[in-house]
Motif scaffolding. Sequence first.
Motif, mmCIF file in Angstrom:
data_model
loop_
_atom_site.group_PDB
_atom_site.id
_atom_site.type_symbol
_atom_site.label_atom_id
_atom_site.label_comp_id
_atom_site.label_asym_id
_atom_site.label_seq_id
_atom_site.Cartn_x
_atom_site.Cartn_y
_atom_site.Cartn_z
ATOM 1 N N PHE A 328 0.806 -1.221 0.000
ATOM 2 C CA PHE A 328 0.000 0.000 0.000
ATOM 3 C C PHE A 328 0.842 1.274 0.000
ATOM 4 O O PHE A 328 0.307 2.353 -0.238
ATOM 5 N N GLY A 329 2.123 1.151 0.278
ATOM 6 C CA GLY A 329 2.970 2.335 0.356
ATOM 7 C C GLY A 329 3.950 2.494 -0.781
ATOM 8 O O GLY A 329 4.710 3.477 -0.817
ATOM 9 N N GLY A 330 3.973 1.532 -1.695
ATOM 10 C CA GLY A 330 4.906 1.631 -2.802
ATOM 11 C C GLY A 330 6.358 1.503 -2.387
ATOM 12 O O GLY A 330 7.259 1.955 -3.100
ATOM 13 N N LYS A 331 6.598 0.865 -1.238
ATOM 14 C CA LYS A 331 7.969 0.696 -0.734
ATOM 15 C C LYS A 331 8.206 -0.785 -0.454
ATOM 16 O O LYS A 331 8.052 -1.236 0.694
ATOM 17 N N PRO A 332 8.550 -1.551 -1.469
ATOM 18 C CA PRO A 332 8.762 -2.997 -1.258
ATOM 19 C C PRO A 332 9.774 -3.254 -0.146
ATOM 20 O O PRO A 332 10.892 -2.739 -0.172
ATOM 21 N N THR A 333 9.363 -4.036 0.846
ATOM 22 C CA THR A 333 10.196 -4.273 2.034
ATOM 23 C C THR A 333 10.112 -5.737 2.424
ATOM 24 O O THR A 333 9.033 -6.330 2.407
ATOM 25 N N LYS A 334 11.242 -6.287 2.792
ATOM 26 C CA LYS A 334 11.294 -7.654 3.312
ATOM 27 C C LYS A 334 11.916 -7.632 4.702
ATOM 28 O O LYS A 334 12.823 -6.847 4.974
#
Length: 449
Positions: A328-334
Amino acid sequence: MSDFDYDLFVIGAGSGGTRAARVAAAHGARVAVAEEYRVGGTCVIRGCVPKKLLVYGAHFAEDLKDARRFGWQVPSECEFDWKCLQQNVLAEVDRINTAYTTTIENSGAEIILQRATVSGPNEVTLADGTKKTAAKILIAVGAHPAVPECPGHEHGITSNEAFHLDAIPKRILIAGAGYIANEFAGIFHQLGAHVILMNRTKEILRGYDLQIRDRLLQISMMKGLEFRFDATFEGIEKQEDGCLKVSMSGHEPVTVDLVMFATGRRPNTDGLGLESAGVELDDKGAVVVDEDNRSTCASIYAVGDVTNRIQLTPIAIREGQAFADTHFGGKPTKVDYDCVPSAVFSHPPLAGVGMTETEARQKLGSVKVYSSDFRPMKNVLANRDERALYKMVCDGETDRVVGIHMIGPDVPEIIQAAAVAVKAGLTKAQFDATVALHPTMAEELVLLK
């Protein structure tokens, strides 16, 4: 505008679900959170928060005794009021529950205080029969204490009920040897109960460094806790006087006032309807997810204890944050699961980060181990024969610190800072180059031999 009622429907308002909901809402998503019990989840309502407050309360038993050596004229018999501690702890739980609720509402997400089950890839059904649709569904329902199948198991309690006891039992048998068992063993012992720990193997706290857990076992036995190893339940029989007779393999029966099960936790997926959407579960009932928290159904995700990866509150929070930022934030995070610190709030507590000595020898081959076995200054003056042990495990080829493991007063507070160094890949030489802060226990970390 989406054809669905919501962009995101979260089932479960614990640490992971709450973080995902409010962050997704902050990113502009239309979010609803369904919670069947109380907002806050295991950690806030019946886990780490109230448990840690009981640990604090239990520590006063030793602190009051030690205070006499420091000049305080403490009465030899101090009266303990369990109801007072219990009411204050539960009041704090209520306060945090309200704070969590307010946080979700202020984020713009909707809270639905009902049980929700999955009835399709994009649909959930509420307890009142109402159906809601969402582009994405997040499963964050956590886990529950497992109860062994044995005759009379209904006479026992779990950690959930431990916070609501009418009184501290005179004798308690705790089944299990993990962190929950050892933490409550310390609490009940310090509050005046005779504690017996029963375990089906010879080990306590599997996964922690062997020397550290052996030290806890030695100290616990020195304090008067009893252990029954290689023991499995044969039956729990309630006597006429209300006491419980516990029969077990390999040992004589024991009679206690309370039996508490701390034999692991199981994901809360029973009856959740996940099969209706083709969501795969593992053999323990956990939702199988990929590194982006996506299940085998493209629109359904899961975070936290229900995935049975690392069952820790900060991990659930990071997973919830990563999910919301990614989708939802456009910030791909793992989430990075390497070098996650953990602690056991036993008496005394222990903590660790990185590889244990055994793990390092198996993975690296060449290993150097540095340690300090000492009696903390406070224990010396208190005339308490209880020693702390700090260990540093290093890669023998590079000098890089790959693990730190500790037992002693306040080590959970110390390990948090030490974990930064391990995560950063610092070397033993860099620890040695840091000036000690004297007199502290933490200075031993830069003086290890």
